[in-house]
Design a protein around this motif. Structure first.
Motif, PDB file in Angstrom:
ATOM      1  N   ARG A  43       0.845  -1.215   0.000  1.00 39.37           N
ATOM      2  CA  ARG A  43       0.000   0.000   0.000  1.00 39.37           C
ATOM      3  C   ARG A  43       0.867   1.246   0.000  1.00 39.37           C
ATOM      4  NH1 ARG A  43      -3.162  -2.933   3.676  1.00 39.37           N
ATOM      5  NH2 ARG A  43      -2.154  -1.886   5.436  1.00 39.37           N
ATOM      6  N   ALA A  44       1.909   1.252   0.833  1.00 34.81           N
ATOM      7  CA  ALA A  44       2.781   2.423   0.941  1.00 34.81           C
ATOM      8  C   ALA A  44       3.492   2.722  -0.374  1.00 34.81           C
ATOM      9  CB  ALA A  44       3.803   2.206   2.058  1.00 34.81           C
ATOM     10  N   GLN A  45       3.728   1.686  -1.165  1.00 38.02           N
ATOM     11  CA  GLN A  45       4.386   1.870  -2.460  1.00 38.02           C
ATOM     12  C   GLN A  45       3.398   2.175  -3.587  1.00 38.02           C
ATOM     13  OE1 GLN A  45       6.785  -1.601  -3.235  1.00 38.02           O
ATOM     14  NE2 GLN A  45       8.010  -1.360  -1.379  1.00 38.02           N
ATOM     15  N   GLY A  46       2.124   2.269  -3.269  1.00 31.96           N
ATOM     16  CA  GLY A  46       1.120   2.558  -4.269  1.00 31.96           C
ATOM     17  C   GLY A  46       0.760   1.377  -5.140  1.00 31.96           C
ATOM     18  N   ARG A  47       1.043   0.169  -4.670  1.00 29.37           N
ATOM     19  CA  ARG A  47       0.707  -1.046  -5.414  1.00 29.37           C
ATOM     20  C   ARG A  47      -0.596  -1.612  -4.846  1.00 29.37           C
ATOM     21  NH1 ARG A  47       5.639  -2.680  -8.090  1.00 29.37           N
ATOM     22  NH2 ARG A  47       7.451  -1.641  -7.128  1.00 29.37           N
ATOM     23  N   ALA A  48      -1.648  -1.550  -5.621  1.00 27.49           N
ATOM     24  CA  ALA A  48      -2.956  -2.003  -5.156  1.00 27.49           C
ATOM     25  C   ALA A  48      -3.060  -3.525  -5.234  1.00 27.49           C
ATOM     26  CB  ALA A  48      -4.058  -1.360  -5.987  1.00 27.49           C
ATOM     27  N   VAL A  49      -3.712  -4.104  -4.209  1.00 32.41           N
ATOM     28  CA  VAL A  49      -3.989  -5.550  -4.178  1.00 32.41           C
ATOM     29  C   VAL A  49      -5.489  -5.739  -4.358  1.00 32.41           C
ATOM     30  CG1 VAL A  49      -3.911  -7.637  -2.761  1.00 32.41           C
ATOM     31  CG2 VAL A  49      -2.039  -5.976  -2.626  1.00 32.41           C
ATOM     32  N   PRO A  50      -5.943  -6.445  -5.408  1.00 33.59           N
ATOM     33  CA  PRO A  50      -5.162  -7.270  -6.333  1.00 33.59           C
ATOM     34  C   PRO A  50      -4.938  -6.631  -7.714  1.00 33.59           C
ATOM     35  CG  PRO A  50      -7.439  -7.900  -6.491  1.00 33.59           C
ATOM     36  CD  PRO A  50      -7.394  -6.733  -5.532  1.00 33.59           C
ATOM     37  N   GLU A  51      -5.264  -5.339  -7.882  1.00 34.65           N
ATOM     38  CA  GLU A  51      -5.189  -4.761  -9.230  1.00 34.65           C
ATOM     39  C   GLU A  51      -3.768  -4.765  -9.793  1.00 34.65           C
ATOM     40  OE1 GLU A  51      -8.844  -3.363  -7.227  1.00 34.65           O
ATOM     41  OE2 GLU A  51      -6.717  -3.424  -6.656  1.00 34.65           O
ATOM     42  N   ASP A  52      -2.777  -4.444  -8.949  1.00 32.92           N
ATOM     43  CA  ASP A  52      -1.383  -4.403  -9.404  1.00 32.92           C
ATOM     44  C   ASP A  52      -0.597  -5.650  -8.998  1.00 32.92           C
ATOM     45  OD1 ASP A  52      -1.679  -1.755 -10.459  1.00 32.92           O
ATOM     46  OD2 ASP A  52      -1.539  -0.989  -8.405  1.00 32.92           O
ATOM     47  N   VAL A  53      -0.902  -6.149  -7.828  1.00 34.83           N
ATOM     48  CA  VAL A  53      -0.168  -7.293  -7.271  1.00 34.83           C
ATOM     49  C   VAL A  53      -1.167  -8.247  -6.624  1.00 34.83           C
ATOM     50  CG1 VAL A  53       1.549  -8.033  -5.587  1.00 34.83           C
ATOM     51  CG2 VAL A  53       1.913  -5.920  -6.852  1.00 34.83           C
ATOM     52  N   SER A  54      -1.008  -9.530  -6.885  1.00 38.78           N
ATOM     53  CA  SER A  54      -1.840 -10.542  -6.224  1.00 38.78           C
ATOM     54  C   SER A  54      -1.041 -11.227  -5.120  1.00 38.78           C
ATOM     55  CB  SER A  54      -2.322 -11.588  -7.232  1.00 38.78           C
ATOM     56  OG  SER A  54      -3.324 -11.069  -8.063  1.00 38.78           O
ATOM     57  N   VAL A  55      -1.731 -11.548  -4.030  1.00 41.38           N
ATOM     58  CA  VAL A  55      -1.081 -12.184  -2.878  1.00 41.38           C
ATOM     59  C   VAL A  55      -1.883 -13.415  -2.486  1.00 41.38           C
ATOM     60  CG1 VAL A  55      -0.330 -11.928  -0.483  1.00 41.38           C
ATOM     61  CG2 VAL A  55      -0.213  -9.961  -2.041  1.00 41.38           C
ATOM     62  N   ILE A  56      -1.192 -14.533  -2.378  1.00 39.18           N
ATOM     63  CA  ILE A  56      -1.811 -15.771  -1.920  1.00 39.18           C
ATOM     64  C   ILE A  56      -0.989 -16.288  -0.747  1.00 39.18           C
ATOM     65  CG2 ILE A  56      -0.507 -17.143  -3.602  1.00 39.18           C
ATOM     66  CD1 ILE A  56      -2.929 -18.987  -3.826  1.00 39.18           C
ATOM     67  N   ALA A  57      -1.637 -16.844   0.273  1.00 37.10           N
ATOM     68  CA  ALA A  57      -0.936 -17.252   1.490  1.00 37.10           C
ATOM     69  C   ALA A  57      -1.192 -18.716   1.819  1.00 37.10           C
ATOM     70  CB  ALA A  57      -1.361 -16.376   2.665  1.00 37.10           C
ATOM     71  N   VAL A  58      -0.250 -19.302   2.515  1.00 39.81           N
ATOM     72  CA  VAL A  58      -0.426 -20.607   3.151  1.00 39.81           C
ATOM     73  C   VAL A  58      -0.459 -20.320   4.643  1.00 39.81           C
ATOM     74  CG1 VAL A  58       0.496 -22.931   3.463  1.00 39.81           C
ATOM     75  CG2 VAL A  58       0.874 -21.722   1.296  1.00 39.81           C
ATOM     76  N   CYS A  59      -1.654 -20.351   5.222  1.00 42.97           N
ATOM     77  CA  CYS A  59      -1.803 -19.884   6.598  1.00 42.97           C
ATOM     78  C   CYS A  59      -3.147 -20.347   7.160  1.00 42.97           C
ATOM     79  CB  CYS A  59      -1.723 -18.357   6.652  1.00 42.97           C
ATOM     80  SG  CYS A  59      -3.090 -17.503   5.816  1.00 42.97           S
ATOM     81  N   PRO A  60      -3.350 -20.210   8.466  1.00 46.96           N
ATOM     82  CA  PRO A  60      -4.663 -20.526   9.038  1.00 46.96           C
ATOM     83  C   PRO A  60      -5.745 -19.613   8.464  1.00 46.96           C
ATOM     84  CG  PRO A  60      -2.996 -20.340  10.763  1.00 46.96           C
ATOM     85  CD  PRO A  60      -2.372 -19.827   9.508  1.00 46.96           C
ATOM     86  N   ASP A  61      -6.951 -20.117   8.381  1.00 49.78           N
ATOM     87  CA  ASP A  61      -8.069 -19.316   7.874  1.00 49.78           C
ATOM     88  C   ASP A  61      -8.234 -18.019   8.660  1.00 49.78           C
ATOM     89  OD1 ASP A  61      -9.116 -20.467   5.597  1.00 49.78           O
ATOM     90  OD2 ASP A  61     -10.353 -21.901   6.697  1.00 49.78           O
ATOM     91  N   GLN A  62      -8.003 -18.086   9.976  1.00 46.62           N
ATOM     92  CA  GLN A  62      -8.183 -16.894  10.805  1.00 46.62           C
ATOM     93  C   GLN A  62      -7.251 -15.773  10.362  1.00 46.62           C
ATOM     94  OE1 GLN A  62      -7.513 -17.559  14.976  1.00 46.62           O
ATOM     95  NE2 GLN A  62      -8.373 -15.597  15.590  1.00 46.62           N
ATOM     96  N   VAL A  63      -6.013 -16.107  10.025  1.00 46.43           N
ATOM     97  CA  VAL A  63      -5.065 -15.101   9.541  1.00 46.43           C
ATOM     98  C   VAL A  63      -5.531 -14.547   8.200  1.00 46.43           C
ATOM     99  CG1 VAL A  63      -2.698 -14.725   8.744  1.00 46.43           C
ATOM    100  CG2 VAL A  63      -3.121 -16.122  10.783  1.00 46.43           C
ATOM    101  N   ALA A  64      -6.019 -15.424   7.332  1.00 49.51           N
ATOM    102  CA  ALA A  64      -6.427 -15.007   5.994  1.00 49.51           C
ATOM    103  C   ALA A  64      -7.617 -14.063   6.015  1.00 49.51           C
ATOM    104  CB  ALA A  64      -6.744 -16.238   5.146  1.00 49.51           C
ATOM    105  N   VAL A  65      -8.625 -14.370   6.809  1.00 46.69           N
ATOM    106  CA  VAL A  65      -9.849 -13.571   6.783  1.00 46.69           C
ATOM    107  C   VAL A  65      -9.735 -12.294   7.611  1.00 46.69           C
ATOM    108  CG1 VAL A  65     -11.276 -15.599   6.353  1.00 46.69           C
ATOM    109  CG2 VAL A  65     -10.931 -14.824   8.708  1.00 46.69           C
ATOM    110  N   GLN A  66      -8.781 -12.241   8.534  1.00 42.59           N
ATOM    111  CA  GLN A  66      -8.627 -11.048   9.364  1.00 42.59           C
ATOM    112  C   GLN A  66      -7.575 -10.088   8.840  1.00 42.59           C
ATOM    113  OE1 GLN A  66      -8.016 -12.325  13.431  1.00 42.59           O
ATOM    114  NE2 GLN A  66     -10.113 -13.059  13.647  1.00 42.59           N
TER     115      GLN A  66
END
Length: 339
Positions: free
Chosen positions: A259-282
């Motif tokens: 965000r600080a670099q002006g890169r919008a998620v997901p318009e400019d950059v996509s992010v996918i995680a391997v993590c607990p659902d709680q981390v993902a949704v929060q």
């Protein structure tokens, strides 16, 4: 505290009969067994653990070895540990929690002292030093994790190789060609920790098959470390548009820095995680993620171990299939002109 003699008097039987009902060493008539069990419930009798162990040569305790390291995400480890404890209790076992980094010494101590009837090992490395002792001693055991050689072992884990491949496939389907992997702390890879190495293997193999460029960088987590890691990634691969994160403590710092670099998620950059659902949704952007099935892994490990203790199970590897939940953090790769 209610004694065995008081249970016997209440049920109108001898103390030895109560002992036989508890140990199962002799056949007792159904009527007598029912009377004794009713007296045990009414009086709230609990057998003395030490005496019960001496009588049966069993402790009814499962040792759970879960080294708590600063470079690991402790909430996931403890979620698995809680699932192990509650499932074990349902089977009539207590859990002895060993959190030190003792390695083979812990296996020797538990096996030699008779502290536990069986063991569950977590934080499994590809060439784990504890495994030769498990094979040598032959005490029932289950690994929550997968070593390089699982011969003669029972293992339960998420299929992390398939997890890595699934993440790459999702980003490839969206048109991303340059992918960066924000991994665990460097020490996790230096130990050749199984889940991290296998995820990376799945990522690299599938990226190669699909013709994608993939860059992996370990990260200690936290804002400062993530800032350095992100700067390295964009310096080395400025066209990176897809991120795979396998480091819970790096998730929010990464989103904040983008965000600080002006890169919008997901318009400019996509992010996918391997993590607990709680981390993902929060997260500040709801993350597309492969969830860590911590509770299921804990439950299955105990079920397998109890089956082994009862002679009902053989050694096998159980890998849980990964499930990808698509949320707001992934979208089509930006066009070349927008980059």
């Amino acid at each position: 505290m209610v004694t065995l003699a008081e249970v016997a008097q209440h049920a109108g039987v001898s103390a030895s009969t109560v002992s036989y009902v508890l140990s199962g060493k002799r056949s007792i008539s159904a009527g007598t067994r029912q009377r004794v069990e009713e007296s045990i419930r009414e009086l709230g009798y609990h057998p003395h653990a030490g005496a019960r162990a001496l009588a049966s040569s069993r402790s009814n305790v499962i040792a759970l070895m879960v080294p708590l390291r600063t470079d690991m995400y402790v909430p996931v480890m403890m979620e698995i540990a809680i699932a192990v404890a509650t499932t074990a209790r349902a089977h009539g076992y207590d859990v002895l929690l060993l959190t030190g980094e003792e390695g083979p010494d812990a296996v020797r101590r538990v096996t030699g002292s008779g502290l536990a009837d069986a063991m569950i090992l977590m934080d499994v490395e590809l060439d784990d030093e504890r495994l030769p002792l498990l094979r040598e001693y032959g005490q029932p055991s289950v690994l929550i994790g997968l070593p390089a050689d699982a011969t003669g072992l029972t293992c339960v884990d998420l299929d992390f190789t398939a997890t890595g491949a699934l993440c790459v496939e999702h980003l490839a389907m969206l048109g991303h060609r340059d992918i960066a992997v924000v991994g665990e702390a460097a020490a996790v890879y230096e130990r050749h920790t199984g889940f991290a190495e296998r995820t990376l293997d799945g990522l690299r193999t599938r990226a190669g098959e699909l013709g994608l460029r993939l860059l992996h960088r370990p990260c200690e987590g936290g804002y400062d470390a993530m800032a350095v890691t992100l700067a390295r990634i964009f310096d080395e691969r400025p066209d990176t548009t897809g991120f795979v994160v396998q480091n819970e403590s790096a998730v929010e710092p990464l989103l904040a820095l983008l965000r600080a670099q002006g890169r919008a998620v997901p318009e400019d950059v996509s992010v996918i995680a391997v993590c607990p659902d709680q981390v993902a949704v929060q997260a500040s952007v709801r993350l597309t993620a492969v969830a860590i099935p911590a509770q299921e892994m804990g439950r299955r490990a105990v079920d397998r171990l109890v089956a082994k203790l009862e002679g009902r199970d053989e050694d096998e590897v159980v890998l849980l299939a990964p499930e990808l939940s698509v949320r707001a953090s992934t979208g089509p790769a930006p066009s070349a002109t927008r980059r």
